[in-house]
Design a protein around this motif. Structure first.
Motif, PDB file in Angstrom:
ATOM      1  N   GLU A 120       0.829  -1.204   0.000  1.00  0.00           N
ATOM      2  CA  GLU A 120       0.000   0.000   0.000  1.00  0.00           C
ATOM      3  C   GLU A 120       0.867   1.259   0.000  1.00  0.00           C
ATOM      4  OE1 GLU A 120      -2.708  -0.380   3.286  1.00  0.00           O
ATOM      5  OE2 GLU A 120      -4.070  -1.699   2.185  1.00  0.00           O
ATOM      6  N   GLU A 121       1.941   1.242   0.796  1.00  0.00           N
ATOM      7  CA  GLU A 121       2.866   2.382   0.828  1.00  0.00           C
ATOM      8  C   GLU A 121       3.544   2.558  -0.530  1.00  0.00           C
ATOM      9  OE1 GLU A 121       3.497   4.805   3.102  1.00  0.00           O
ATOM     10  OE2 GLU A 121       1.743   3.941   4.096  1.00  0.00           O
ATOM     11  N   ASP A 122       3.984   1.439  -1.120  1.00  0.00           N
ATOM     12  CA  ASP A 122       4.615   1.501  -2.444  1.00  0.00           C
ATOM     13  C   ASP A 122       3.625   2.040  -3.476  1.00  0.00           C
ATOM     14  OD1 ASP A 122       6.885   0.454  -1.305  1.00  0.00           O
ATOM     15  OD2 ASP A 122       6.634  -1.570  -2.153  1.00  0.00           O
ATOM     16  N   LYS A 123       2.372   1.609  -3.401  1.00  0.00           N
ATOM     17  CA  LYS A 123       1.335   2.058  -4.330  1.00  0.00           C
ATOM     18  C   LYS A 123       1.117   3.552  -4.180  1.00  0.00           C
ATOM     19  CE  LYS A 123      -3.566   1.622  -5.313  1.00  0.00           C
ATOM     20  NZ  LYS A 123      -4.830   1.235  -4.755  1.00  0.00           N
ATOM     21  N   LYS A 124       1.019   4.040  -2.927  1.00  0.00           N
ATOM     22  CA  LYS A 124       0.818   5.480  -2.697  1.00  0.00           C
ATOM     23  C   LYS A 124       1.989   6.282  -3.261  1.00  0.00           C
ATOM     24  CE  LYS A 124      -2.028   5.139   1.459  1.00  0.00           C
ATOM     25  NZ  LYS A 124      -2.048   5.337   2.914  1.00  0.00           N
ATOM     26  N   GLN A 125       3.184   5.768  -3.058  1.00  0.00           N
ATOM     27  CA  GLN A 125       4.368   6.474  -3.563  1.00  0.00           C
ATOM     28  C   GLN A 125       4.365   6.505  -5.097  1.00  0.00           C
ATOM     29  OE1 GLN A 125       8.073   4.962  -2.124  1.00  0.00           O
ATOM     30  NE2 GLN A 125       9.258   6.646  -2.968  1.00  0.00           N
ATOM     31  N   LEU A 126       4.012   5.366  -5.704  1.00  0.00           N
ATOM     32  CA  LEU A 126       3.955   5.318  -7.164  1.00  0.00           C
ATOM     33  C   LEU A 126       2.845   6.228  -7.700  1.00  0.00           C
ATOM     34  CD1 LEU A 126       4.543   1.525  -7.866  1.00  0.00           C
ATOM     35  CD2 LEU A 126       6.094   3.414  -8.389  1.00  0.00           C
ATOM     36  N   GLU A 127       1.709   6.255  -7.028  1.00  0.00           N
ATOM     37  CA  GLU A 127       0.633   7.153  -7.445  1.00  0.00           C
ATOM     38  C   GLU A 127       1.073   8.611  -7.350  1.00  0.00           C
ATOM     39  OE1 GLU A 127      -2.617   6.007  -4.894  1.00  0.00           O
ATOM     40  OE2 GLU A 127      -3.344   4.469  -6.292  1.00  0.00           O
ATOM     41  N   PHE A 128       1.777   8.934  -6.280  1.00  0.00           N
ATOM     42  CA  PHE A 128       2.277  10.294  -6.099  1.00  0.00           C
ATOM     43  C   PHE A 128       3.276  10.643  -7.205  1.00  0.00           C
ATOM     44  CE2 PHE A 128       5.358  13.279  -4.264  1.00  0.00           C
ATOM     45  CZ  PHE A 128       4.519  14.347  -4.032  1.00  0.00           C
ATOM     46  N   MET A 129       4.180   9.697  -7.513  1.00  0.00           N
ATOM     47  CA  MET A 129       5.173   9.922  -8.558  1.00  0.00           C
ATOM     48  C   MET A 129       4.476  10.063  -9.915  1.00  0.00           C
ATOM     49  SD  MET A 129       7.996  10.109  -7.054  1.00  0.00           S
ATOM     50  CE  MET A 129       9.372   9.790  -8.105  1.00  0.00           C
ATOM     51  N   ASN A 130       3.461   9.246 -10.143  1.00  0.00           N
ATOM     52  CA  ASN A 130       2.696   9.307 -11.382  1.00  0.00           C
ATOM     53  C   ASN A 130       1.975  10.649 -11.496  1.00  0.00           C
ATOM     54  OD1 ASN A 130       1.708   8.371 -13.804  1.00  0.00           O
ATOM     55  ND2 ASN A 130       0.013   7.240 -12.868  1.00  0.00           N
ATOM     56  N   MET A 131       1.436  11.111 -10.370  1.00  0.00           N
ATOM     57  CA  MET A 131       0.747  12.396 -10.356  1.00  0.00           C
ATOM     58  C   MET A 131       1.723  13.536 -10.652  1.00  0.00           C
ATOM     59  SD  MET A 131      -1.807  13.853  -7.427  1.00  0.00           S
ATOM     60  CE  MET A 131      -0.546  14.435  -6.328  1.00  0.00           C
ATOM     61  N   LEU A 132       2.904  13.465 -10.084  1.00  0.00           N
ATOM     62  CA  LEU A 132       3.923  14.482 -10.356  1.00  0.00           C
ATOM     63  C   LEU A 132       4.329  14.470 -11.825  1.00  0.00           C
ATOM     64  CD1 LEU A 132       6.337  14.362  -7.283  1.00  0.00           C
ATOM     65  CD2 LEU A 132       4.711  16.143  -7.891  1.00  0.00           C
ATOM     66  N   LYS A 133       4.469  13.257 -12.353  1.00  0.00           N
ATOM     67  CA  LYS A 133       4.847  13.129 -13.762  1.00  0.00           C
ATOM     68  C   LYS A 133       3.776  13.740 -14.657  1.00  0.00           C
ATOM     69  CE  LYS A 133       6.156   9.625 -17.105  1.00  0.00           C
ATOM     70  NZ  LYS A 133       6.264   8.202 -17.371  1.00  0.00           N
ATOM     71  N   LYS A 134       2.497  13.441 -14.338  1.00  0.00           N
ATOM     72  CA  LYS A 134       1.392  14.008 -15.106  1.00  0.00           C
ATOM     73  C   LYS A 134       1.376  15.528 -14.962  1.00  0.00           C
ATOM     74  CE  LYS A 134      -2.160  10.543 -15.606  1.00  0.00           C
ATOM     75  NZ  LYS A 134      -3.517  10.148 -15.249  1.00  0.00           N
ATOM     76  N   TYR A 135       1.626  16.010 -13.780  1.00  0.00           N
ATOM     77  CA  TYR A 135       1.636  17.451 -13.533  1.00  0.00           C
ATOM     78  C   TYR A 135       2.742  18.101 -14.350  1.00  0.00           C
ATOM     79  CZ  TYR A 135       1.914  21.895 -11.137  1.00  0.00           C
ATOM     80  OH  TYR A 135       1.956  23.231 -10.854  1.00  0.00           O
ATOM     81  N   ASP A 136       3.910  17.425 -14.357  1.00  0.00           N
ATOM     82  CA  ASP A 136       5.029  17.942 -15.159  1.00  0.00           C
ATOM     83  C   ASP A 136       4.669  17.944 -16.630  1.00  0.00           C
ATOM     84  OD1 ASP A 136       6.603  18.430 -12.999  1.00  0.00           O
ATOM     85  OD2 ASP A 136       7.831  16.604 -13.193  1.00  0.00           O
TER      86      ASP A 136
END
Length: 179
Positions: free
Chosen positions: A138-154
């Motif tokens: 779950e922690e890994d998933k949250k981190q990946l979602e956050f990274m994915n969100m940052l990538k999309k934002y970028d």
């Protein structure tokens, strides 16, 4: 023909239950023989009593008959007590057998209980490891979602930022040129 049994107090031996029952059976056999002997004598005396006409002779036979009847009653009492002893012995043996069976069952249940406790402990350890794995995932998933969100934002912000940067560099170039 009677046998007398003497028990000396100084020589009391501790007999096992089997020895007592064996001795009781022997005594029962002796008492049965004695009873049949007394019964036949009693029948003989009763027939003699019927045949006798004189009162003096008949009173002696009546006395003997009454003694024999008491003796037969005592023998029957002894036989009854011996039968009670043997029945009690059989009952005690049955109770002891049941007790042994229950002890074996208790041992088996204790072993089964211990096995179940071990299985429960193993299952609880597996559950704990699984819960830890789930929490980590779950922690890994949250981190990946956050990274994915940052990538999309970028990616989403890039054209505007590029435009802003391009505009800013044009202004900067123009400003430089005007000076």
């Amino acid at each position: 023909m009677s046998t007398m049994v003497c028990v000396r107090e100084e020589k009391l031996e501790k007999l096992s239950q089997e020895e007592i029952i064996s001795n009781t059976r022997l005594v029962v056999q002796g008492l049965e023989a004695l009873k049949s002997e007394h019964t036949s004598i009693l029948q003989s005396l009763t027939e003699t009593l019927r045949c006798l006409k004189k009162e003096e002779e008949s009173s002696l036979v009546q006395e003997k008959t009454s003694l024999l009847r008491r003796s037969v009653e005592m023998i029957e009492l002894g036989l009854g007590e011996a039968q009670v002893m043997m029945a009690l012995s059989n009952h005690l043996n049955a109770v002891e057998s049941e007790k042994q069976k229950l002890r074996a069952q208790v041992r088996r249940l204790c072993q089964e209980n211990q096995w179940l406790r071990d299985e429960l402990a193993n299952t609880q350890q597996k559950l704990q490891r699984s819960e830890q794995s789930v929490a980590q995932l779950e922690e890994d998933k949250k981190q990946l979602e956050f990274m994915n969100m940052l990538k999309k934002y970028d990616e989403d912000a890039s054209p505007a930022v590029r435009q802003h940067t391009h505009t800013h560099s044009l202004i900067h170039t123009l400003t430089h040129c005007l000076k």
